[in-house]
Design a protein around this motif. Structure first.
Motif, PDB file in Angstrom:
ATOM      1  N   GLN A  60     104.099 -55.180  49.409  1.00 23.99           N
ATOM      2  CA  GLN A  60     104.365 -53.764  49.142  1.00 23.99           C
ATOM      3  C   GLN A  60     105.859 -53.533  48.913  1.00 23.99           C
ATOM      4  OE1 GLN A  60     103.238 -51.115  52.279  1.00 23.99           O
ATOM      5  NE2 GLN A  60     103.696 -49.301  51.092  1.00 23.99           N
ATOM      6  N   GLU A  61     106.714 -54.166  49.717  1.00 17.43           N
ATOM      7  CA  GLU A  61     108.154 -54.010  49.540  1.00 17.43           C
ATOM      8  C   GLU A  61     108.615 -54.569  48.201  1.00 17.43           C
ATOM      9  OE1 GLU A  61     109.965 -55.795  52.943  1.00 17.43           O
ATOM     10  OE2 GLU A  61     109.563 -54.060  54.221  1.00 17.43           O
ATOM     11  N   ILE A  62     108.078 -55.710  47.795  1.00 17.34           N
ATOM     12  CA  ILE A  62     108.431 -56.289  46.498  1.00 17.34           C
ATOM     13  C   ILE A  62     108.010 -55.351  45.380  1.00 17.34           C
ATOM     14  CG2 ILE A  62     107.855 -58.152  44.895  1.00 17.34           C
ATOM     15  CD1 ILE A  62     107.785 -60.028  47.346  1.00 17.34           C
ATOM     16  N   SER A  63     106.837 -54.776  45.499  1.00 14.57           N
ATOM     17  CA  SER A  63     106.346 -53.838  44.501  1.00 14.57           C
ATOM     18  C   SER A  63     107.255 -52.618  44.404  1.00 14.57           C
ATOM     19  CB  SER A  63     104.919 -53.410  44.845  1.00 14.57           C
ATOM     20  OG  SER A  63     104.500 -52.363  44.015  1.00 14.57           O
ATOM     21  N   GLU A  64     107.703 -52.100  45.545  1.00 12.88           N
ATOM     22  CA  GLU A  64     108.583 -50.935  45.544  1.00 12.88           C
ATOM     23  C   GLU A  64     109.926 -51.256  44.910  1.00 12.88           C
ATOM     24  OE1 GLU A  64     108.836 -49.486  49.522  1.00 12.88           O
ATOM     25  OE2 GLU A  64     106.742 -48.852  49.556  1.00 12.88           O
ATOM     26  N   VAL A  65     110.483 -52.434  45.186  1.00 10.76           N
ATOM     27  CA  VAL A  65     111.760 -52.827  44.597  1.00 10.76           C
ATOM     28  C   VAL A  65     111.614 -52.956  43.085  1.00 10.76           C
ATOM     29  CG1 VAL A  65     113.431 -54.708  44.429  1.00 10.76           C
ATOM     30  CG2 VAL A  65     112.675 -53.915  46.663  1.00 10.76           C
ATOM     31  N   THR A  66     110.525 -53.581  42.638  1.00  6.07           N
ATOM     32  CA  THR A  66     110.293 -53.729  41.203  1.00  6.07           C
ATOM     33  C   THR A  66     110.155 -52.372  40.538  1.00  6.07           C
ATOM     34  OG1 THR A  66     109.166 -55.834  41.589  1.00  6.07           O
ATOM     35  CG2 THR A  66     108.780 -54.772  39.477  1.00  6.07           C
ATOM     36  N   ASN A  67     109.443 -51.463  41.169  1.00  3.45           N
ATOM     37  CA  ASN A  67     109.286 -50.122  40.612  1.00  3.45           C
ATOM     38  C   ASN A  67     110.616 -49.392  40.537  1.00  3.45           C
ATOM     39  OD1 ASN A  67     106.552 -50.470  40.284  1.00  3.45           O
ATOM     40  ND2 ASN A  67     106.011 -49.449  42.193  1.00  3.45           N
ATOM     41  N   ARG A  68     111.470 -49.553  41.534  1.00  2.00           N
ATOM     42  CA  ARG A  68     112.783 -48.891  41.525  1.00  2.00           C
ATOM     43  C   ARG A  68     113.663 -49.452  40.418  1.00  2.00           C
ATOM     44  NH1 ARG A  68     114.757 -49.590  47.289  1.00  2.00           N
ATOM     45  NH2 ARG A  68     112.675 -49.967  48.014  1.00  2.00           N
ATOM     46  N   VAL A  69     113.616 -50.776  40.207  1.00  2.00           N
ATOM     47  CA  VAL A  69     114.410 -51.386  39.148  1.00  2.00           C
ATOM     48  C   VAL A  69     113.919 -50.891  37.787  1.00  2.00           C
ATOM     49  CG1 VAL A  69     114.936 -53.569  37.992  1.00  2.00           C
ATOM     50  CG2 VAL A  69     115.083 -53.411  40.476  1.00  2.00           C
ATOM     51  N   ASP A  70     112.608 -50.860  37.591  1.00  2.00           N
ATOM     52  CA  ASP A  70     112.058 -50.359  36.332  1.00  2.00           C
ATOM     53  C   ASP A  70     112.423 -48.901  36.111  1.00  2.00           C
ATOM     54  OD1 ASP A  70     110.953 -52.815  35.795  1.00  2.00           O
ATOM     55  OD2 ASP A  70     108.934 -52.267  36.479  1.00  2.00           O
ATOM     56  N   GLN A  71     112.374 -48.099  37.157  1.00  6.82           N
ATOM     57  CA  GLN A  71     112.726 -46.678  37.045  1.00  6.82           C
ATOM     58  C   GLN A  71     114.204 -46.518  36.703  1.00  6.82           C
ATOM     59  OE1 GLN A  71     110.558 -44.092  37.166  1.00  6.82           O
ATOM     60  NE2 GLN A  71     112.263 -42.802  36.559  1.00  6.82           N
ATOM     61  N   ALA A  72     115.059 -47.340  37.297  1.00 10.51           N
ATOM     62  CA  ALA A  72     116.493 -47.271  37.002  1.00 10.51           C
ATOM     63  C   ALA A  72     116.762 -47.637  35.549  1.00 10.51           C
ATOM     64  CB  ALA A  72     117.268 -48.194  37.937  1.00 10.51           C
ATOM     65  N   ARG A  73     116.078 -48.652  35.035  1.00  9.90           N
ATOM     66  CA  ARG A  73     116.244 -49.032  33.622  1.00  9.90           C
ATOM     67  C   ARG A  73     115.804 -47.906  32.701  1.00  9.90           C
ATOM     68  NH1 ARG A  73     113.790 -55.071  34.122  1.00  9.90           N
ATOM     69  NH2 ARG A  73     115.649 -56.061  34.968  1.00  9.90           N
ATOM     70  N   LEU A  74     114.672 -47.304  33.010  1.00  7.44           N
ATOM     71  CA  LEU A  74     114.182 -46.196  32.200  1.00  7.44           C
ATOM     72  C   LEU A  74     115.136 -45.014  32.248  1.00  7.44           C
ATOM     73  CD1 LEU A  74     111.929 -44.952  30.476  1.00  7.44           C
ATOM     74  CD2 LEU A  74     110.856 -44.208  32.604  1.00  7.44           C
ATOM     75  N   ASP A  75     115.648 -44.696  33.429  1.00  8.15           N
ATOM     76  CA  ASP A  75     116.605 -43.599  33.552  1.00  8.15           C
ATOM     77  C   ASP A  75     117.864 -43.873  32.733  1.00  8.15           C
ATOM     78  OD1 ASP A  75     114.880 -42.252  35.214  1.00  8.15           O
ATOM     79  OD2 ASP A  75     115.918 -42.837  37.071  1.00  8.15           O
ATOM     80  N   LYS A  76     118.333 -45.111  32.749  1.00 11.59           N
ATOM     81  CA  LYS A  76     119.528 -45.476  31.983  1.00 11.59           C
ATOM     82  C   LYS A  76     119.263 -45.322  30.496  1.00 11.59           C
ATOM     83  CE  LYS A  76     122.787 -49.118  31.069  1.00 11.59           C
ATOM     84  NZ  LYS A  76     123.004 -50.542  31.034  1.00 11.59           N
TER      85      LYS A  76
END
Length: 95
Positions: free
Chosen positions: A67-83
């Motif tokens: 679950q923690e790995i999934s959350e980190v991956t989702n945050r990285v993807d969200q940061a890329r999209l926001d950028k």
């Protein structure tokens, strides 16, 4: 940018989970110790109880880690999209 609210556990839930685990393991240990059976049968059941407890702890850790790995991956993807969205200018002429 929307901020995700992390679910939090209450102290009461934490204490209840620990108490429940402790009571259930204690009850099973007493049941195996006072079981009217031969010592090898009680030893076998005690070993089975130990195996169930350790495998449950390992399973909980694996699920939490996944679950923690999934959350980190989702945050990285969200940061890329926001950028990408902040850098995108729809009115800029094509070069």
């Amino acid at each position: 940018m929307t901020k995700k609210i992390q679910p939090q556990q209450t102290a009461a839930f934490y204490v209840q989970a620990i108490a429940s685990f402790g009571i259930s393991v204690s009850a099973m240990t007493l049941a195996v110790a006072y079981l009217p059976a031969q010592p090898w049968v009680r030893a076998f059941l005690a070993l089975g109880l130990l195996y169930v407890v350790t495998s449950t702890v390992v399973l909980c850790k694996v699920v939490r880690d996944r679950q923690e790995i999934s959350e980190v991956t989702n945050r990285v993807d969200q940061a890329r999209l926001d950028k990408l969205l902040t850098e995108h200018d729809p009115f800029k002429p094509a070069a």
